[in-house]
Design a protein around this motif. Structure first.
Motif, mmCIF file in Angstrom:
data_model
loop_
_atom_site.group_PDB
_atom_site.id
_atom_site.type_symbol
_atom_site.label_atom_id
_atom_site.label_comp_id
_atom_site.label_asym_id
_atom_site.label_seq_id
_atom_site.Cartn_x
_atom_site.Cartn_y
_atom_site.Cartn_z
ATOM 1 N N SER A 279 8.400 2.933 -0.053
ATOM 2 C CA SER A 279 8.477 2.296 -1.364
ATOM 3 C C SER A 279 8.483 3.359 -2.452
ATOM 4 O O SER A 279 7.748 4.353 -2.386
ATOM 5 C CB SER A 279 7.282 1.363 -1.568
ATOM 6 O OG SER A 279 7.191 0.959 -2.924
ATOM 7 N N ARG A 282 5.177 4.577 -3.863
ATOM 8 C CA ARG A 282 4.355 5.608 -3.209
ATOM 9 C C ARG A 282 4.810 6.985 -3.704
ATOM 10 O O ARG A 282 5.406 7.769 -2.959
ATOM 11 C CB ARG A 282 4.513 5.512 -1.699
ATOM 12 C CG ARG A 282 4.276 4.120 -1.123
ATOM 13 C CD ARG A 282 2.827 3.861 -0.892
ATOM 14 N NE ARG A 282 2.610 2.580 -0.229
ATOM 15 C CZ ARG A 282 1.434 1.973 -0.161
ATOM 16 N NH1 ARG A 282 0.377 2.530 -0.713
ATOM 17 N NH2 ARG A 282 1.291 0.825 0.449
ATOM 18 N N PHE A 313 0.511 -1.219 -4.542
ATOM 19 C CA PHE A 313 0.966 0.091 -4.086
ATOM 20 C C PHE A 313 0.101 1.174 -4.722
ATOM 21 O O PHE A 313 0.159 1.378 -5.936
ATOM 22 C CB PHE A 313 2.435 0.322 -4.477
ATOM 23 C CG PHE A 313 3.395 -0.586 -3.784
ATOM 24 C CD1 PHE A 313 3.949 -0.230 -2.572
ATOM 25 C CD2 PHE A 313 3.734 -1.800 -4.344
ATOM 26 C CE1 PHE A 313 4.825 -1.079 -1.922
ATOM 27 C CE2 PHE A 313 4.621 -2.650 -3.703
ATOM 28 C CZ PHE A 313 5.173 -2.286 -2.485
#
Length: 325
Positions: A279, A282, A313
């Motif tokens: 993602s 990150r 996240f």
């Protein structure tokens, strides 16, 4: 495939006997969107029969087909990792697109995944696929950060791989590791469990898993598969199915060790490239991957069902996994 407008569509559970028809429907559905410039192959080949059966065995109650009379016109797979569940691939034969079977398949998968109200439920689609994104928005899914599909060429000098491998461990050791990895995964998302991917790679001889240890306890892992899901592709590229570190043990050295481990698994199988997905949220992991020589190949879009638990996240967390089938 004969097209009979307004013919009733039946949704039923997928069976092993459907495997060959599933392969052909999916191939036809995605053929028009295949981009030869992103691959050495001019056409999208079908999945191997073995790959369809492996995916079906992981979540047999969440895989469905759409049928008109005796004709299969659409398919959907579902995948669960403990408290996380994903819908996909979802495919409808071009002759039957726009007739409602995709909507019915999507809802069959979502109903299966949302049976556990604690589960984060979502999927991944192409970031530029407006028609698909619109369908998923109407079903209650909302966009999340984009996903980055990265790859690294494996030529040149290799960093030494020192982490132990799942395949070389005794059964009792694997059991202890799995307990530790469930705890580690829970620091990323409570209840997240990638054990299914680890065991499938071993049981089906798809690849291997390297394990990061701290005081003898497993605190991270990387699963790399080296068997192509598509016919005729051979060992062109290995795929990281999941790579994760316990939030309490994130460090450059541990991430580097896991990456060296999955890259070594790929090299031993003769693979020339390694692909993984992370993602964009990150940020810490993305930065380290780019420094290591991974390059962006394409972008995906994650979407999460708005009525279930949210997906957060941690920008400094390490969790690379393939949300799409």
């Amino acid at each position: 495939m004969a097209h009979r407008p307004n013919s009733p569509v039946t949704i039923r559970s997928m069976t092993e006997g459907d495997a060959d028809a599933v392969r052909q429907v999916e191939r036809a559905a995605f053929a028009a969107r295949w981009k030869p410039e992103q691959s050495a192959h001019a056409e999208r080949p079908p999945r191997t029969r073995a790959n369809v059966l492996i995916r079906l065995r992981k979540d047999p109650d969440g895989c469905f087909v759409a049928q008109v009379g005796s004709e299969m016109v659409g398919i959907v797979f579902s995948r669960t990792w403990g408290s996380v569940g994903w819908c996909g691939s979802l495919a409808v034969h071009p002759d039957w697109q726009g007739q409602g079977s995709g909507w019915q398949l999507l809802h069959a998968s979502l109903a299966y995944l949302r049976a556990d109200p604690r589960r984060v439920v979502g999927l991944e689609t192409g970031a530029g696929e407006a028609r698909n994104v619109g369908l998923y928005l109407r079903a209650g899914l909302v966009p999340c950060p984009i996903t980055l599909h990265l790859a690294r060429e494996l030529g040149g000098d290799a960093e030494p791989a020192t982490l132990p491998l799942w395949s070389a461990a005794r059964a009792e050791v694997r059991s202890q590791w799995l307990e530790g990895l469930r705890e580690a995964s829970g620091t990323v998302i409570p209840g997240l469990d990638y054990g299914k991917e680890i065991e499938s790679a071993r049981r089906e001889a798809l690849g291997d898993t390297c394990v990061a240890l701290e005081g003898g306890r497993a605190v991270g892992f990387g699963v790399a598969t080296v068997v192509s899901p598509f016919e005729g592709w051979g060992a062109e590229a290995a795929i990281v199915q999941a790579l994760l570190l316990d939030q309490r043990y994130v460090s450059e050295a541990r991430l580097s060790g896991l990456l060296a481990g999955v890259e070594a698994i790929a090299r031993r199988a003769g693979c020339r490239r390694l692909q993984l997905v992370v993602s964009a949220g990150r940020r810490w992991t993305v930065d380290r991957l780019l420094r290591r020589g991974y390059r962006l190949e394409r972008v995906g879009l994650q979407m999460i069902h708005g009525d279930g638990p949210a997906l957060t996240f941690d920008p400094d967390g390490v969790d690379c996994s393939r949300w799409a089938g």
